[in-house]
Design an enzyme around this catalytic site. Structure first.
Site, PDB file in Angstrom:
ATOM      1  N   GLU A 105       6.428   1.326  -6.117  1.00 28.77           N
ATOM      2  CA  GLU A 105       6.220   2.426  -7.053  1.00 28.77           C
ATOM      3  C   GLU A 105       4.736   2.795  -7.044  1.00 28.77           C
ATOM      4  O   GLU A 105       3.886   1.916  -6.946  1.00 28.77           O
ATOM      5  CB  GLU A 105       6.586   2.031  -8.496  1.00 28.77           C
ATOM      6  CG  GLU A 105       8.065   1.935  -8.766  1.00 28.77           C
ATOM      7  CD  GLU A 105       8.563   0.515  -8.656  1.00 28.77           C
ATOM      8  OE1 GLU A 105       7.731  -0.422  -8.623  1.00 28.77           O
ATOM      9  OE2 GLU A 105       9.797   0.323  -8.593  1.00 28.77           O
ATOM     10  N   TYR A 117       0.279   5.257   2.089  1.00 26.23           N
ATOM     11  CA  TYR A 117       1.658   4.807   2.321  1.00 26.23           C
ATOM     12  C   TYR A 117       2.371   5.708   3.330  1.00 26.23           C
ATOM     13  O   TYR A 117       3.150   5.238   4.161  1.00 26.23           O
ATOM     14  CB  TYR A 117       2.435   4.758   1.007  1.00 26.23           C
ATOM     15  CG  TYR A 117       1.814   3.853  -0.040  1.00 26.23           C
ATOM     16  CD1 TYR A 117       1.186   2.660   0.325  1.00 26.23           C
ATOM     17  CD2 TYR A 117       1.843   4.177  -1.394  1.00 26.23           C
ATOM     18  CE1 TYR A 117       0.612   1.832  -0.623  1.00 26.23           C
ATOM     19  CE2 TYR A 117       1.279   3.351  -2.355  1.00 26.23           C
ATOM     20  CZ  TYR A 117       0.658   2.189  -1.964  1.00 26.23           C
ATOM     21  OH  TYR A 117       0.090   1.373  -2.908  1.00 26.23           O
TER      22      TYR A 117
HETATM   23  C1  COA Z   1      -5.169   2.802  -2.525  1.00 25.76           C
HETATM   24  C2  COA Z   1      -6.292   1.900  -2.017  1.00 25.76           C
HETATM   25  C3  COA Z   1      -5.797   0.444  -1.947  1.00 25.76           C
HETATM   26  C4  COA Z   1      -6.677   2.370  -0.594  1.00 25.76           C
HETATM   27  O1  COA Z   1      -7.635   1.465  -0.051  1.00 25.76           O
HETATM   28  P1  COA Z   1      -8.907   1.963   0.784  1.00 25.76           P
HETATM   29  O2  COA Z   1      -9.480   0.787   1.458  1.00 25.76           O
HETATM   30  O3  COA Z   1      -9.816   2.736  -0.120  1.00 25.76           O
HETATM   31  O4  COA Z   1      -8.216   2.970   1.815  1.00 25.76           O
HETATM   32  P2  COA Z   1      -8.551   3.116   3.375  1.00 25.76           P
HETATM   33  O5  COA Z   1     -10.010   3.331   3.572  1.00 25.76           O
HETATM   34  O6  COA Z   1      -7.924   1.993   4.122  1.00 25.76           O
HETATM   35  O7  COA Z   1      -7.780   4.469   3.712  1.00 25.76           O
HETATM   36  C5  COA Z   1      -6.456   4.461   4.228  1.00 25.76           C
HETATM   37  C6  COA Z   1      -5.814   5.787   3.986  1.00 25.76           C
HETATM   38  O8  COA Z   1      -5.596   5.959   2.581  1.00 25.76           O
HETATM   39  C7  COA Z   1      -5.752   7.348   2.249  1.00 25.76           C
HETATM   40  N1  COA Z   1      -6.874   7.489   1.324  1.00 25.76           N
HETATM   41  C8  COA Z   1      -7.753   6.522   0.951  1.00 25.76           C
HETATM   42  N2  COA Z   1      -8.620   7.025   0.044  1.00 25.76           N
HETATM   43  C9  COA Z   1      -8.273   8.303  -0.140  1.00 25.76           C
HETATM   44  C10 COA Z   1      -8.781   9.345  -0.982  1.00 25.76           C
HETATM   45  N3  COA Z   1      -9.821   9.131  -1.778  1.00 25.76           N
HETATM   46  N4  COA Z   1      -8.161  10.544  -0.955  1.00 25.76           N
HETATM   47  C11 COA Z   1      -7.087  10.756  -0.140  1.00 25.76           C
HETATM   48  N5  COA Z   1      -6.572   9.813   0.663  1.00 25.76           N
HETATM   49  C12 COA Z   1      -7.162   8.611   0.663  1.00 25.76           C
HETATM   50  C13 COA Z   1      -6.015   8.087   3.544  1.00 25.76           C
HETATM   51  O9  COA Z   1      -4.764   8.469   4.080  1.00 25.76           O
HETATM   52  C14 COA Z   1      -6.632   6.992   4.409  1.00 25.76           C
HETATM   53  O10 COA Z   1      -6.469   7.199   5.758  1.00 25.76           O
HETATM   54  P3  COA Z   1      -7.454   8.261   6.547  1.00 25.76           P
HETATM   55  O11 COA Z   1      -8.848   7.808   6.224  1.00 25.76           O
HETATM   56  O12 COA Z   1      -7.085   8.077   7.989  1.00 25.76           O
HETATM   57  O13 COA Z   1      -7.141   9.607   6.004  1.00 25.76           O
HETATM   58  C15 COA Z   1      -7.564   2.016  -2.906  1.00 25.76           C
HETATM   59  O14 COA Z   1      -7.884   3.377  -3.081  1.00 25.76           O
HETATM   60  C16 COA Z   1      -7.434   1.375  -4.291  1.00 25.76           C
HETATM   61  O15 COA Z   1      -7.665   0.175  -4.476  1.00 25.76           O
HETATM   62  N6  COA Z   1      -7.076   2.186  -5.310  1.00 25.76           N
HETATM   63  C17 COA Z   1      -6.970   1.701  -6.692  1.00 25.76           C
HETATM   64  C18 COA Z   1      -5.749   0.836  -6.887  1.00 25.76           C
HETATM   65  C19 COA Z   1      -4.475   1.583  -6.554  1.00 25.76           C
HETATM   66  O16 COA Z   1      -4.312   2.741  -6.906  1.00 25.76           O
HETATM   67  N7  COA Z   1      -3.544   0.890  -5.887  1.00 25.76           N
HETATM   68  C20 COA Z   1      -2.259   1.439  -5.519  1.00 25.76           C
HETATM   69  C21 COA Z   1      -1.249   1.116  -6.556  1.00 25.76           C
HETATM   70  S1  COA Z   1       0.370   1.735  -6.140  1.00 25.76           S
END
Ligand code: COA
Length: 147
Positions: A105, A117
């Site tokens: 979710e 995702y």
């Molecule tokens: C979601 C989360 C885990 C992603 O981790 P991250 O290390 O920042 O992400 P990555 O650098 O590996 O990016 C992977 C992909 O995520 C997406 N993404 C990451 N940050 C993004 C942003 N700010 N806006 C849009 N897409 C984004 C992109 O598709 C990216 O791939 P791309 O760079 O080729 O476009 C991180 O933002 C986080 O911890 N968020 C807060 C907690 C949360 O919301 N968890 C999910 C609960 S369901």
């Protein structure tokens, strides 16, 4: 050096720092400790960079169905592909342990996570209305077949 490894109960304190910085309603350290000690279906992984935990991801695996409980990267380390690496690792472990389907979710407003995702082939499967108790936000259910 950056490694991804299984989380242990000794990691709970460090994971709580990531958790508190990432979610409006963080899980308690008790919840993590119970996941480590009492839940045979739980698989949790941490990303460790120079001996510091900067992210974690959790999974429940029941027979052949895997469900992501949570994933977070510390705000200081976001946008650097750690989330993607961690998620890929967690999916790989789910497959190795027999999963054929993965679901989760995510808040409808959390487009960053949804984008990530989708990169793994996950697609929307439905909405759980008012799933999040802090603001009554809906959850988008996403899933992918792993075979
Ligand atoms: C979601 C989360 C885990 C992603 O981790 P991250 O290390 O920042 O992400 P990555 O650098 O590996 O990016 C992977 C992909 O995520 C997406 N993404 C990451 N940050 C993004 C942003 N700010 N806006 C849009 N897409 C984004 C992109 O598709 C990216 O791939 P791309 O760079 O080729 O476009 C991180 O933002 C986080 O911890 N968020 C807060 C907690 C949360 O919301 N968890 C999910 C609960 S369901």
């Amino acid at each position: 050096m950056t490694i991804i490894r299984r989380m242990t109960k000794e990691d709970v304190h460090s994971v709580m720092e990531v958790e508190a910085a990432s979610f409006p309603v963080p899980w308690s350290s008790d919840t993590f400790a119970k996941e480590m000690q009492d839940n045979p279906h739980a698989y949790y992984y941490v990303v460790e960079k120079e001996d510091k935990i900067i992210g974690y991801c959790g999974l429940w695996l029941i027979i052949d169905e895997a469900h992501i409980t949570n994933i977070a990267i510390h705000p200081d380390y976001r946008g650097l592909k750690y989330g993607e690496r961690l998620f890929r690792h967690t999916c790989k472990k789910a497959i190795e342990n027999g999963a054929i389907k993965l679901s989760l979710e995510v808040r409808v407003s959390n487009t960053a996570a949804q984008h990530m995702y989708r990169k793994f082939g996950m697609v929307p499967g439905g909405i759980r209305k008012r799933y999040y108790s802090d603001n009554g936000e809906d959850a988008l259910v996403m899933w992918v077949g792993l075979k």
